[in-house]
Each structure stands twice: as structure tokens, then as C-alpha cells.
Design an enzyme around this catalytic site. Structure first.
Site, PDB file in Angstrom:
ATOM      1  N   HIS A 169       1.130  -0.805  -0.020  1.00 21.80           N
ATOM      2  CA  HIS A 169       0.095  -0.386   0.648  1.00 21.80           C
ATOM      3  C   HIS A 169       0.676   0.799  -0.214  1.00 21.80           C
ATOM      4  O   HIS A 169       1.191   1.243   1.193  1.00 21.80           O
ATOM      5  CB  HIS A 169      -0.793  -0.417   0.732  1.00 21.80           C
ATOM      6  CG  HIS A 169      -1.681  -1.374   1.265  1.00 21.80           C
ATOM      7  ND1 HIS A 169      -2.092  -1.551   2.249  1.00 21.80           N
ATOM      8  CD2 HIS A 169      -2.413  -1.999  -0.110  1.00 21.80           C
ATOM      9  CE1 HIS A 169      -3.074  -2.439   1.760  1.00 21.80           C
ATOM     10  NE2 HIS A 169      -3.721  -2.342   0.643  1.00 21.80           N
ATOM     11  N   ALA A 170       0.762   2.109  -1.039  1.00 23.60           N
ATOM     12  CA  ALA A 170       1.641   3.357  -1.514  1.00 23.60           C
ATOM     13  C   ALA A 170       2.064   4.123   0.083  1.00 23.60           C
ATOM     14  O   ALA A 170       3.430   4.435   0.204  1.00 23.60           O
ATOM     15  CB  ALA A 170       1.321   3.181  -2.850  1.00 23.60           C
ATOM     16  N   ARG A 171       1.281   4.867   0.671  1.00 22.72           N
ATOM     17  CA  ARG A 171       0.859   5.378   1.873  1.00 22.72           C
ATOM     18  C   ARG A 171       1.648   5.200   2.731  1.00 22.72           C
ATOM     19  O   ARG A 171       1.945   5.321   3.882  1.00 22.72           O
ATOM     20  CB  ARG A 171       0.008   5.904   1.719  1.00 22.72           C
ATOM     21  CG  ARG A 171      -1.113   5.176   2.390  1.00 22.72           C
ATOM     22  CD  ARG A 171      -2.889   5.978   2.347  1.00 22.72           C
ATOM     23  NE  ARG A 171      -3.633   4.587   2.019  1.00 22.72           N
ATOM     24  CZ  ARG A 171      -5.267   4.735   2.798  1.00 22.72           C
ATOM     25  NH1 ARG A 171      -5.586   5.930   1.742  1.00 22.72           N
ATOM     26  NH2 ARG A 171      -6.274   3.867   3.073  1.00 22.72           N
ATOM     27  N   ASN A 256      -3.602  -5.668  -1.930  1.00 22.17           N
ATOM     28  CA  ASN A 256      -4.393  -6.575  -0.976  1.00 22.17           C
ATOM     29  C   ASN A 256      -5.214  -7.550  -0.900  1.00 22.17           C
ATOM     30  O   ASN A 256      -5.638  -7.694   0.297  1.00 22.17           O
ATOM     31  CB  ASN A 256      -3.534  -6.068   0.295  1.00 22.17           C
ATOM     32  CG  ASN A 256      -3.197  -7.413   1.311  1.00 22.17           C
ATOM     33  OD1 ASN A 256      -2.775  -8.313   1.120  1.00 22.17           O
ATOM     34  ND2 ASN A 256      -3.167  -6.507   2.939  1.00 22.17           N
ATOM     35  N   ARG A 257      -5.188  -7.307  -1.475  1.00 27.56           N
ATOM     36  CA  ARG A 257      -7.340  -7.623  -2.352  1.00 27.56           C
ATOM     37  C   ARG A 257      -6.915  -7.799  -3.933  1.00 27.56           C
ATOM     38  O   ARG A 257      -8.256  -9.417  -3.915  1.00 27.56           O
ATOM     39  CB  ARG A 257      -8.616  -7.064  -2.121  1.00 27.56           C
ATOM     40  CG  ARG A 257      -8.632  -5.953  -1.527  1.00 27.56           C
ATOM     41  CD  ARG A 257      -9.234  -6.628  -0.224  1.00 27.56           C
ATOM     42  NE  ARG A 257      -9.183  -5.453   0.920  1.00 27.56           N
ATOM     43  CZ  ARG A 257      -8.572  -5.076   1.734  1.00 27.56           C
ATOM     44  NH1 ARG A 257      -7.169  -5.518   1.940  1.00 27.56           N
ATOM     45  NH2 ARG A 257      -8.800  -3.791   3.131  1.00 27.56           N
ATOM     46  N   TYR A 311      -1.703   1.148   9.582  1.00 29.27           N
ATOM     47  CA  TYR A 311      -1.355   1.619  10.766  1.00 29.27           C
ATOM     48  C   TYR A 311      -2.160   0.591  11.770  1.00 29.27           C
ATOM     49  O   TYR A 311      -3.284   0.097  10.953  1.00 29.27           O
ATOM     50  CB  TYR A 311      -1.090   3.101  10.980  1.00 29.27           C
ATOM     51  CG  TYR A 311      -1.815   3.752  10.875  1.00 29.27           C
ATOM     52  CD1 TYR A 311      -3.097   3.490  12.079  1.00 29.27           C
ATOM     53  CD2 TYR A 311      -2.856   4.396   9.834  1.00 29.27           C
ATOM     54  CE1 TYR A 311      -4.116   4.632  12.008  1.00 29.27           C
ATOM     55  CE2 TYR A 311      -3.693   4.565   9.854  1.00 29.27           C
ATOM     56  CZ  TYR A 311      -4.639   5.002  11.130  1.00 29.27           C
ATOM     57  OH  TYR A 311      -5.591   5.718  10.135  1.00 29.27           O
ATOM     58  N   TYR A 361     -12.438  -6.538  10.882  1.00 33.69           N
ATOM     59  CA  TYR A 361     -13.441  -7.007  10.367  1.00 33.69           C
ATOM     60  C   TYR A 361     -13.034  -7.959   8.992  1.00 33.69           C
ATOM     61  O   TYR A 361     -11.320  -8.335   8.482  1.00 33.69           O
ATOM     62  CB  TYR A 361     -13.630  -5.706   9.273  1.00 33.69           C
ATOM     63  CG  TYR A 361     -13.530  -4.728   9.012  1.00 33.69           C
ATOM     64  CD1 TYR A 361     -12.054  -5.330   7.794  1.00 33.69           C
ATOM     65  CD2 TYR A 361     -13.224  -3.862   9.934  1.00 33.69           C
ATOM     66  CE1 TYR A 361     -11.386  -4.140   7.484  1.00 33.69           C
ATOM     67  CE2 TYR A 361     -12.451  -3.069   9.609  1.00 33.69           C
ATOM     68  CZ  TYR A 361     -11.457  -2.869   8.314  1.00 33.69           C
ATOM     69  OH  TYR A 361     -10.394  -2.339   7.977  1.00 33.69           O
ATOM     70  N   GLU A 384       0.865  -4.886  11.233  1.00 31.54           N
ATOM     71  CA  GLU A 384      -0.087  -3.260  10.853  1.00 31.54           C
ATOM     72  C   GLU A 384       0.867  -2.611  12.120  1.00 31.54           C
ATOM     73  O   GLU A 384       0.745  -2.569  13.049  1.00 31.54           O
ATOM     74  CB  GLU A 384      -1.476  -3.137  10.992  1.00 31.54           C
ATOM     75  CG  GLU A 384      -2.667  -3.801  10.564  1.00 31.54           C
ATOM     76  CD  GLU A 384      -2.814  -3.571   8.563  1.00 31.54           C
ATOM     77  OE1 GLU A 384      -2.020  -1.793   8.990  1.00 31.54           O
ATOM     78  OE2 GLU A 384      -3.005  -4.237   8.227  1.00 31.54           O
TER      79      GLU A 384
END
Ligand SMILES: [Zn+2]
Length: 422
Positions: A169-171, A256-257, A311, A361, A384
Site C-alpha cells: 500500500h503506497a501511502r 492486498n485484495r 497502521y 472485519y 500493521e
């Protein structure tokens, strides 16, 4: 460039299922909100709100009695102060004196990381090998560092292997930073970490999504997905027209999906413009294809799969797609416990341990589920990293080293256990 001046980051804490529904309805009600974390009962959800909507959102929540706090009053300010800049002078000095300009005091661009990886391979050729396992949509190399003292132990047994990736995930900038820190520990601090370095072969991919990572530096700090374009050919030809509808956010896929294991079943979107778009099909992205091919070729040797995210300080155990437990759930939890305990001992940082459906979830098409379910890697985890929401994705660069230290302690604890077992 996307500016976030006077955007606010709001933390909402729904206490009942009805309030969870309210928070979900809010997204439909008011356009342009970005959910950094998804709402769940008694779990905070962090929402990025454009300046025009701040009042409306707060009113919406107040009327429904949903708790909230303002985490950041001006997100652009937080962006500006997250990453201290480096002068040309400093950069030249570092390169001349050390041979690279990785500092771990700031979030580096992809080219700096590649330079550091090259530096390591030249300085420690007996230990480090660089492998290009594929290319991103935009043609950037996906570079894996292999750290190995030879694939057999002194007794002639084949060593176990470990895979670590970051930056899907880029950010989530802390993720590549921590993976680079791990690299440094294993290679430059070899003597201290000799046992785990000699005991296993390490495959480390610091940036899985370099296109997205760079885009989050140059254009939109909060970009998450890859940068692929899955418009159909027809749409491509009438581009000027579709550009109007096909907003910038409709590019890319949530890496990641996108993995081919219970793909698209739950917690993923089939809307290209959505943050969690699973892609037009499993492994639609060159990045996920390259990584999965590489891992599949070595699946019998890889005993540990780690994918670094941010995070919320969680050590997530498969499955992500269902609340059913894996057959060896207790093994995974016991090993995970070793990791979070070791992490906690470094500076007291608390991690939650468990499967995503029970902590948050369910989501499907995730890399750890694939590693466990399709590649058969026994110990597969999603980590995370810091923090628990004070800064979220804008974790200050001054926390890189501390985050790296504690995370490496966790990685080492698992690696030690796996090496000893073999
Ligand atoms: Zn992530």
C-alpha cells in the site's frame, strides 16, 4: 499535486451496530470522505474530511451521538512536517562518505532504496544477491535482496527460507522504511544477528508497489493502490470523453485484495474507483503476479511469510476471508505471541494479535491468506505497524528507527524459533 490544506482527520468510535451503520452511511451521504480505517463496533475509524464537509460531518455524528475526536486539524501541515528534507550538500556528503544516502531519519524515495540495496550487494557480495523478480505497471524493477550464507546447513540440510515484503500500500511509508531497516540489521549488523542470518535464506522485497509509492511522494500523499489502468480498449479510444468520468482515483488496484485465494469474496470492492478495488481478476497486477510466481517457486522452503503494512499495531493471523480458524491456529498464535512479546520488550509498544475478522472485519484476496492457503507457508502474517492513530499514515520520520528496532526484534524472535526447529 493533491493538497490537503485544512482537511481534517477525524477519529470516530461507533459503540453499537447501529452507529457502525451510521458511520458507513456517512460515506454515502457526504462525498469525498476517505476512510483510512473501516468502522467496526468499539473500534475507531479514521476519516479524512475535505474542508467543505467538516461541519456537515461533525453535525451528522453529533445528531447520532457517535463519539469522535479531531486527530489532525490541518492535514497538509502534518504532511509537510512528516518528512524532513535533505539538502543536496548532505546527500553528496553521505554518498561520498558512506557510499549511499539511506539515513533512516527520513522516508526515502525508491531510487535511494535501490541505491542502498546496490551498495549492500557490492560491499557484501558473499552475503547479498540482488534479484529482479519482475516489473511494475510503469516498468519499475521489483527488487528482492537475497541474504544467504549458502542454502545448506553445516549438517547438509536445506535451510528454511523467510520472505518479507513491504510497501504493498503506497501511502504506508513506514512499511518500506522498516523493511529497509531489517535489511540493514541482517547485512550490516551480521555479527550480532549471525544466528538467524546463517540459519535461513532471506528474501526481502522492500517496495512491492513502487509506482504507487513514488506517486504518494510526488502527487498524492494518500495514494494506496497500484498505478495500473484497467480501462477497456473501447474506453481507451474515447479517452477524452471518459476522462471526465474516469477520475484519477479510478486507476490502480488494491494489491492486498488482488491475490488468488478466495478473491473478491468479502471486504473488497469491484468498483475500480474504490480504494479496495480487488482488480478485474485475481493477479491482474504485474506486481502480485511477480511476487506470487517467485514465492511459488520456493514454497517448500519458505517457512515464514511477512507482509508489512500500517497502521494500527496489529499482528494479524490468517484467515482474513473467514472467521473459521486455520487447522494449526494455535501454532500461528503461539508464534505470533513470541513476536509481539519480543516487540513489546523493546520499548513497550502494544500490539494486538489475532485474525482480522475477530479484531476488525474480514477481507479477502489478501497476501497472507494466499501465502497460507495457496502456497502452504505455515507461518504467514500481516503486520500493521505503528502507530495506533495519533499520526496514522503521517507517522513522523523520527519514529522510523524505534519502529524498526521493535519490529526487527519480533522478526528475529520468529526466525530464531523457526531456525531452531529445523
Ligand atoms: Zn496496508
Amino acid at each position: 499535486k493533491v493538497y490537503y490544506k485544512n482537511y481534517q482527520l477525524l477519529r470516530v468510535i461507533p459503540r453499537t451496530d447501529m452507529q457502525v451503520d451510521d458511520v458507513l452511511a456517512l460515506r454515502e451521504e457526504i462525498e469525498g470522505l476517505m476512510y483510512w480505517t473501516e468502522p467496526a463496533r468499539n473500534h475507531s475509524a479514521d476519516i479524512l474530511i475535505p474542508p467543505d464537509s467538516v461541519t456537515d460531518v461533525k453535525q451528522f455524528l453529533q445528531i447520532r451521538g457517535v463519539e469522535f475526536v479531531v486527530l489532525l486539524k490541518d492535514v497538509q501541515k502534518a504532511i509537510a512536517s512528516q518528512n524532513p528534507s535533505m539538502s543536496r550538500q548532505q546527500r553528496v556528503e553521505l554518498r561520498t562518505n558512506k557510499g549511499h544516502d539511506m539515513t533512516f531519519q527520513r522516508y526515502h524515495r525508491y531510487s535511494d532504496m535501490l541505491r542502498y540495496m546496490n551498495y549492500l550487494s557490492l560491499k557484501y557480495p558473499e552475503l547479498v544477491e540482488l534479484l529482479i523478480i519482475g516489473k511494475s505497471s510503469k516498468g519499475q524493477p521489483l527488487k528482492v535482496i537475497k541474504i544467504s550464507t549458502g542454502q545448506r546447513t553445516k549438517d547438509g540440510n536445506i535451510k528454511p527460507a523467510v520472505w518479507i515484503d513491504g510497501g504493498m500500500h503506497a501511502r504506508e511509508w513506514i512499511s518500506p522504511a522498516v523493511v529497509m531497516y531489517t535489511l540493514k540489521q541482517l547485512v550490516e549488523n551480521f555479527k550480532v544477528n549471525r544466528k538467524v542470518v546463517e540459519g535461513a535464506d532471506w528474501y526481502i522485497l522492500p517496495v512491492s508497489n513502487p509506482d504507487g509509492y513514488e506517486y504518494s511522494h510526488t502527487t498524492d500523499r494518500f495514494w494506496r493502490k497500484t498505478r495500473s489502468n484497467h480501462e477497456s480498449q473501447d474506453e481507451e479510444t474515447s479517452r477524452t470523453l471518459t476522462n471526465f468520468f474516469w477520475g484519477e482515483s479510478c486507476r490502480g488496484v488494491d494489491m492486498n485484495r488482488n491475490w488468488n485465494f478466495h478473491w473478491g469474496e468479502v471486504g473488497a470492492s469491484d468498483d475500480p474507483c474504490h480504494e479496495t478495488y480487488a482488480g478485474p481478476r485475481p493477479f491482474s497486477e504485474p506486481e502480485t503476479r511477480a511476487i506470487s510466481d517467485f514465492i511459488m517457486d520456493r514454497k517448500d522452503r519458505i517457512k515464514l511469510y511477512l507482509t508489512m503494512h500500517a497502521y494500527s499495531q496489529m499482528w494479524l493471523v490468517p484467515w482474513g476471508y473467514t472467521s473459521k480458524k486455520t487447522g494449526d491456529y494455535d501454532d500461528l498464535m503461539n508464534m505470533g505471541r513470541k513476536a509481539v512479546d519480543a516487540l513489546n520488550r523493546v520499548s513497550g509498544t502494544q500490539y494486538q494479535l489475532g485474525p482480522s475478522p475477530s479484531l476488525l472485519y474480514p477481507t479477502s484476496g489478501g497476501a497472507d491468506d494466499w501465502a497460507k492457503g495457496a502456497a502452504g507457508i505455515k507461518y504467514a502474517y500481516t503486520v500493521e505497524l505503528r502507530d495506533d492513530g495519533t499520526y496514522g499514515f503521517l507517522l513522523p520520520a523520527s519514529q522510523i528507527v524505534a519502529t524498526g528496532k521493535e519490529t526487527f526484534a519480533a522478526i528475529k524472535a520468529i526466525a530464531r524459533a523457526i531456525v531452531c526447529k529445523n
